[in-house]
Motif scaffolding. Structure first.
Motif, PDB file in Angstrom:
ATOM      1  N   THR A  95       0.847  -1.200   0.000  1.00 16.91           N
ATOM      2  CA  THR A  95       0.000   0.000   0.000  1.00 16.91           C
ATOM      3  C   THR A  95       0.874   1.239   0.000  1.00 16.91           C
ATOM      4  O   THR A  95       1.964   1.254   0.577  1.00 16.91           O
TER       5      THR A  95
ATOM      6  N   GLN B 265      -3.634  10.991  -7.746  1.00 16.74           N
ATOM      7  CA  GLN B 265      -3.801  10.202  -8.957  1.00 16.74           C
ATOM      8  C   GLN B 265      -3.515  11.066 -10.171  1.00 16.74           C
ATOM      9  O   GLN B 265      -3.825  12.249 -10.195  1.00 16.74           O
TER      10      GLN B 265
ATOM     11  N   THR C  50      -7.906   5.485   0.451  1.00 17.27           N
ATOM     12  CA  THR C  50      -7.196   4.507   1.290  1.00 17.27           C
ATOM     13  C   THR C  50      -8.068   3.280   1.532  1.00 17.27           C
ATOM     14  O   THR C  50      -9.289   3.398   1.679  1.00 17.27           O
TER      15      THR C  50
ATOM     16  N   ARG D 219      -4.541   0.526  -9.474  1.00 11.22           N
ATOM     17  CA  ARG D 219      -4.910   0.206  -8.092  1.00 11.22           C
ATOM     18  C   ARG D 219      -5.489  -1.212  -8.045  1.00 11.22           C
ATOM     19  O   ARG D 219      -6.385  -1.547  -8.807  1.00 11.22           O
TER      20      ARG D 219
ATOM     21  N   ILE E  68       0.202   7.223 -10.544  1.00 13.34           N
ATOM     22  CA  ILE E  68       0.320   8.047  -9.341  1.00 13.34           C
ATOM     23  C   ILE E  68       1.337   9.136  -9.602  1.00 13.34           C
ATOM     24  O   ILE E  68       2.361   8.904 -10.253  1.00 13.34           O
TER      25      ILE E  68
ATOM     26  N   LEU F 268      -4.885  10.239  -2.217  1.00 16.12           N
ATOM     27  CA  LEU F 268      -5.338   8.963  -2.771  1.00 16.12           C
ATOM     28  C   LEU F 268      -6.384   8.349  -1.848  1.00 16.12           C
ATOM     29  O   LEU F 268      -6.347   8.536  -0.625  1.00 16.12           O
TER      30      LEU F 268
ATOM     31  N   ASN G 263      -1.701  13.317   1.264  1.00 17.33           N
ATOM     32  CA  ASN G 263      -2.064  12.124   0.495  1.00 17.33           C
ATOM     33  C   ASN G 263      -3.501  12.267   0.011  1.00 17.33           C
ATOM     34  O   ASN G 263      -4.440  12.190   0.798  1.00 17.33           O
TER      35      ASN G 263
ATOM     36  N   TYR H 231      -4.628   2.180  -0.673  1.00 18.24           N
ATOM     37  CA  TYR H 231      -4.314   2.238  -2.097  1.00 18.24           C
ATOM     38  C   TYR H 231      -3.230   1.182  -2.379  1.00 18.24           C
ATOM     39  O   TYR H 231      -2.052   1.401  -2.148  1.00 18.24           O
TER      40      TYR H 231
END
Length: 953
Positions: A557, A625, A588, A705, A630, A586, A584, A590
């Protein structure tokens, strides 16, 4: 004064997080762009505003109107924050865009705002040129209010360069337009501006009458800024008419208002007026303070005219005190600025002072020449209006005579024109025939030459291609030999180095009791690890070039990767007083499948460089993203790089330049290796940097992902050991010696949460008495305290036989200072602001541990303490001013140290930084910096005090 353009301080609470994502392949809708442009004004940080505007301007789908709106917004922000050069640059870009796209509204706005920026910068001649261009555009657009605004602004600029005739002409033109098309606000503004003209003409009664009428209108309209401007002008009238009490009341009212809105430009001019008033009443002490404030605010506002105005009372004060040489320097600086800005009235005033200085120094001949020049300039100023009128009448008379002669000449020209046309036709026909003949000859010759050139070029291309192929083969072979050599030599060095490091670690375990040997072994271990890292980078590069490096993909992750990387940099950032910000974006958890080790290696290299080259500010790691993968963004507020340095930053063994290598060290392999690794994973590292502003590195890694974990054993990497909360409390008594009440309360709360009994005192004398009566388990001792400092208290405790642990608690975190504390006998050092985890780990080494029923939570609510500290900022400022007036440098240094520690504890970063700089300057006796740092610190304390009262962060 520009219609609708008045300075005010707007309290903005940040109600959202604005994020701008830009990429070349993603289209952005028009409403979204409009929202992003509007969001620029809601930001509070200039760096974010500028970067946001630059990103918007780089969008290819931006329409000319949206681009113009962006430039207007960022230009206005720069102008309101007194960044006049940046404002002029943005409005010049708006001018070029408007000309190209035919946007008349934006073109008018660009010229007008360039004039306003130049005016507030003090470059009145430049503002006249910009306003005149804006007037041309306004007349073409046929909008009376726009013409009235520009006539009004031109009147303001001309009055500053003492062209009263032109100023009055433009004011009257504006007045006529406002009477027909304006409103009550416009008429109030005109009364204020016309009063300024009458002041310059020494018609004080008429000017006073107009100003009182203007104040009545402004108060009716609720325009506090207009009232302040009128009060300032009334102060000038009262000063010149020898009414000092009324003058000081009026100017003080204007100064209080400008302080409330933090208008540095007007503060500079009003403090000049107060200084002149103090000189008039022979109050030299007040005059000195006021000219210093005037110079400070003028330089802060980057206003050359304000500096020029402040130099005149400065020179007068120095002359009255007998400081002849200093007065002459101030006069020379003032004359330079008056001639640069074209202010002949101020030049006359400085010439008068210069004659007095020259006479005081015994230079009678020079003084007489200066007085002659002074009289000539005064005569020119008095007669300039008359000469202007005579020139206008003479030009009208000459125009009437010329018109008659021109009518006669026009008839003769028409006849001559017909004759010339006939001759030109014959010449054109002859020339055309000759040109056709020459073109035919040239075409034939060109074809023959081109044929021969092609044959020769084909031969040379074939020959050169063969040479290049041979050279490429030789370089390829040499590169393979080099890569093989690097790989072999790296392996050969790593073998003995591993043995050296292993033996060093073994010796450290065996001889842990010998501090001298442990110090030497520590040097061997650190330098060995550095050499091992360098060899690893060289070996990785050689593997990449030899195409033998393979990636090992595992599932993990992103959260576990971030926890692993960020833990490595918490301490380095804390040691340099840098903020490490991780954002962060993203979802979770990820889960991805990438090479964990290599991705971590790249992020470590980027963050290491960011921390290394940043001395103050913060380091940010942003994850979001991006397209099909990423995007990692590492940005700092460090030294930055020029374009030439950025161009070679990814080359092997390259840094920005040799000076960077000398200052910061490093081999120059990290970024080159990181770029290679990123490309192997299908990604890339890009960089954007500005010198002295910082750098931004973007790592894009393509990945998808995952929705599940295929390898259970990989889950170990996803859990962070820091997520486990300890349930162990501490037992014992801690004596806390801290002179600041709020700091003492905050640290006491933290210690009590750990389960400890706390005995808190406010100075070193009480600490010694309490230690020798209660014998606590651990002592936390502040260094600088009243009555007895921490060092003296420690010496008395050791002499009295106290053998307990005593830790130094201070905001001084310089390495040589920490070594000095340890050499004096302290058991260790804890820096402010206090790191709760580090404090717990330090105390746990000396105290007993007790298992608690619930997990230990070291988070505390310090909002009340922070509010309490904020309420003392105004008192701290008054005490600072008292110590400055007493010139008690030692007490001032102690006060700055105390202020630095408290401000850092409660996250008042700007106050802490300035107090730290002032303390260092006092400690090193850098007297040249005292006054600047004192004024800046006082200003920051006042601003922060107001901000906390308004709840503005």
């Amino acid at each position: 004064m520009t219609k609708g353009f008045k300075w005010a301080v707007t309290a903005v609470l940040l109600i959202g997080v604005w994020s701008l994502r830009v990429n070349a392949d993603t289209s952005v809708s028009s409403p979204a762009i409009t929202q992003q442009i509007a969001a620029l004004s809601e930001m509070t940080n200039w760096q974010e505003q500028m970067l946001g505007a630059e990103r918007l301007l780089q969008l290819p789908e931006l329409t000319p109107e949206q681009r113009a709106s962006t430039l207007k917004t960022i230009g206005k922000i720069a102008l309101e924050s007194t960044r006049y050069e940046m404002a002029i640059r943005y409005f010049e870009q708006l001018e070029a865009l408007s000309r190209e796209a035919g946007l008349s509204d934006s073109l008018y706005h660009a010229f007008k705002m360039q004039g306003i920026s130049a005016f507030y910068q003090g470059d009145y001649s430049a503002s006249v040129l910009d306003y005149q261009q804006a007037l041309v555009v306004a007349e073409q657009r046929g909008k009376p209010i726009e013409r009235a605004d520009i006539h009004n602004n031109l009147g303001m600029s001309f009055i500053q360069i003492h062209d009263l005739e032109a100023s009055l002409e433009h004011y009257l033109a504006a007045y006529m337009l406002y009477e027909q098309h304006g409103n009550e606000q416009d008429r109030a503004d005109m009364l204020l501006n016309l009063a300024g003209v009458y002041i310059r003409q020494f018609r004080y009664n008429k000017a006073e009458e107009l100003l009182k009428r203007a104040i009545t209108l402004f108060e009716r309209l609720g325009d506090e800024y207009g009232v302040a401007l009128s009060q300032g002008n009334l102060g000038v009238i009262y000063t010149e008419s020898n009414r000092p009490e009324l003058a000081r009341t009026a100017v003080k009212a204007a100064v209080d208002y400008y302080h409330s809105i933090n208008n540095t430009r007007h503060l500079a001019f009003e403090y000049v007026n107060m200084a002149k008033l103090s000189l008039l009443t022979r109050d030299y002490t007040s005059a000195e303070q006021e000219v210093n404030f005037a110079m400070y605010y003028a330089e802060k506002a980057d206003n050359q005219a304000g500096v020029m105005h402040a130099l005149h009372p400065t020179a007068r004060l120095q002359l009255m005190r007998g400081e002849i040489d200093a007065a002459e320097v101030s006069i020379d600086q003032g004359l330079t600025l008056t001639r640069k800005l074209g202010d002949r009235l101020r030049e006359r005033e400085f010439l008068h002072l210069l004659a007095l200085v020259q006479a005081a120094k015994g230079k009678m001949q020079a003084a007489a020449e200066t007085l002659d020049y002074y009289r000539d300039l005064q005569f020119a100023l008095l007669n300039e209006g008359l000469i202007t009128r005579l020139n206008k009448y003479q030009s009208k008379f000459e125009e009437s005579q010329l018109s008659q002669e021109l009518a006669k000449m026009r008839q003769a020209q028409e006849l001559q024109k017909l004759q010339d046309e006939q001759q030109n036709q014959l010449l054109w026909m002859s020339g055309l025939i000759l040109c056709l003949a020459l073109i035919s000859v040239f075409a034939f010759y060109h074809r023959a030459t081109e044929r021969r050139a092609k044959i020769e070029l084909s031969k040379k291309v074939a020959q050169r291609t063969a040479q290049l192929q041979q050279t490429a083969d030789e370089l390829r072979n040499a590169n393979q030999i080099k890569s093989q050599f690097l790989a072999n030599i790296s392996h050969e060095i790593r073998t003995p180095l591993t043995s050296i490091l292993g033996h060093a670690e073994s010796l450290q375990q065996d001889y842990a009791h010998d501090p001298h040997l442990m110090s030497s072994l520590g040097v061997v271990t650190r330098q060995g690890n550095h050499l091992k890292d360098l060899i690893s980078d060289v070996l990785d590069l050689s593997k990449i070039e030899a195409q033998r490096l393979e990636l090992e993909y595992t599932e993990f992750t992103i959260e576990s990767l971030l926890a692993d990387v960020c833990d490595m940099f918490q301490r380095p950032c804390m040691e340099k007083s840098l903020a490490l910000v991780v954002e962060n974006n993203l979802p979770t958890p990820y889960l991805v499948r990438l090479d964990y080790v290599r991705l971590k290696q790249i992020l470590i290299n980027l963050l290491s460089n960011a921390v290394k080259f940043t001395q103050e500010g913060q380091v940010e790691l942003i994850i979001r993203q991006h397209e099909d993968g990423i995007l990692f963004i590492v940005q700092d507020s460090g030294i930055g790089m020029s374009e030439s340095q950025v161009a070679r930053i990814f080359e092997c063994f390259q840094q920005g330049d040799n000076s960077i290598t000398r200052r910061f060290g490093g081999s120059g392999l990290g970024l080159s290796l990181s770029q290679h690794l990123a490309k192997m994973m299908g990604g890339e590292i890009s960089v954007y940097s500005e010198v002295e502003r910082g750098s931004q590195f973007k790592l894009s890694v393509p990945c998808a992902r995952l929705s599940h974990i295929s390898q259970p054993e990989d889950f170990e990497k996803m859990s962070s050991p820091e997520s486990l909360v300890s349930d162990v409390k501490l037992s014992g008594t801690v004596l806390l010696a801290e002179d600041h009440d709020d700091n003492r309360a905050l640290i006491s709360r933290l210690l009590e949460k750990m389960g400890l009994e706390v005995d808190a005192v406010g100075n070193g004398r009480e600490a010694v008495e309490r230690c020798l009566s209660t014998y606590p388990d651990v002592v936390l001792m502040d260094i600088q305290m009243p009555e007895m400092d921490g060092l003296e208290a420690l010496q008395l405790l050791r002499q009295a036989g106290f053998e307990g642990e005593v830790y130094a608690l201070t905001a001084n975190v310089m390495e040589h200072e920490i070594k000095g504390y340890l050499a004096q006998g302290f058991s260790g050092h804890l820096s402010k602001p206090i790191n709760s985890d580090l404090l717990y780990q330090t105390l746990a080494q000396s105290l007993q541990r007790i298992h608690a029923a619930q997990p230990l939570d070291l988070s505390i609510d310090m909002s009340d303490l922070k509010q309490s500290f904020a309420q003392t900022l105004e008192q701290e400022r008054y005490k600072l001013i008292d110590l400055w007036q007493e010139q008690n440098w030692q007490a001032l240094q102690h006060h700055c140290h105390k202020l630095n520690g408290a401000a850092s504890m409660f996250e008042f970063v700007h106050i802490s930084d300035i107090a730290s700089q002032f303390e260092a300057a006092l400690k090193q006796e850098q007297t040249a910096l005292y006054q600047d740092l004192f004024l800046i610190l006082c200003d920051e304390l006042k601003v922060c005090s107001y901000s906390e009262q308004l709840d503005v962060t």
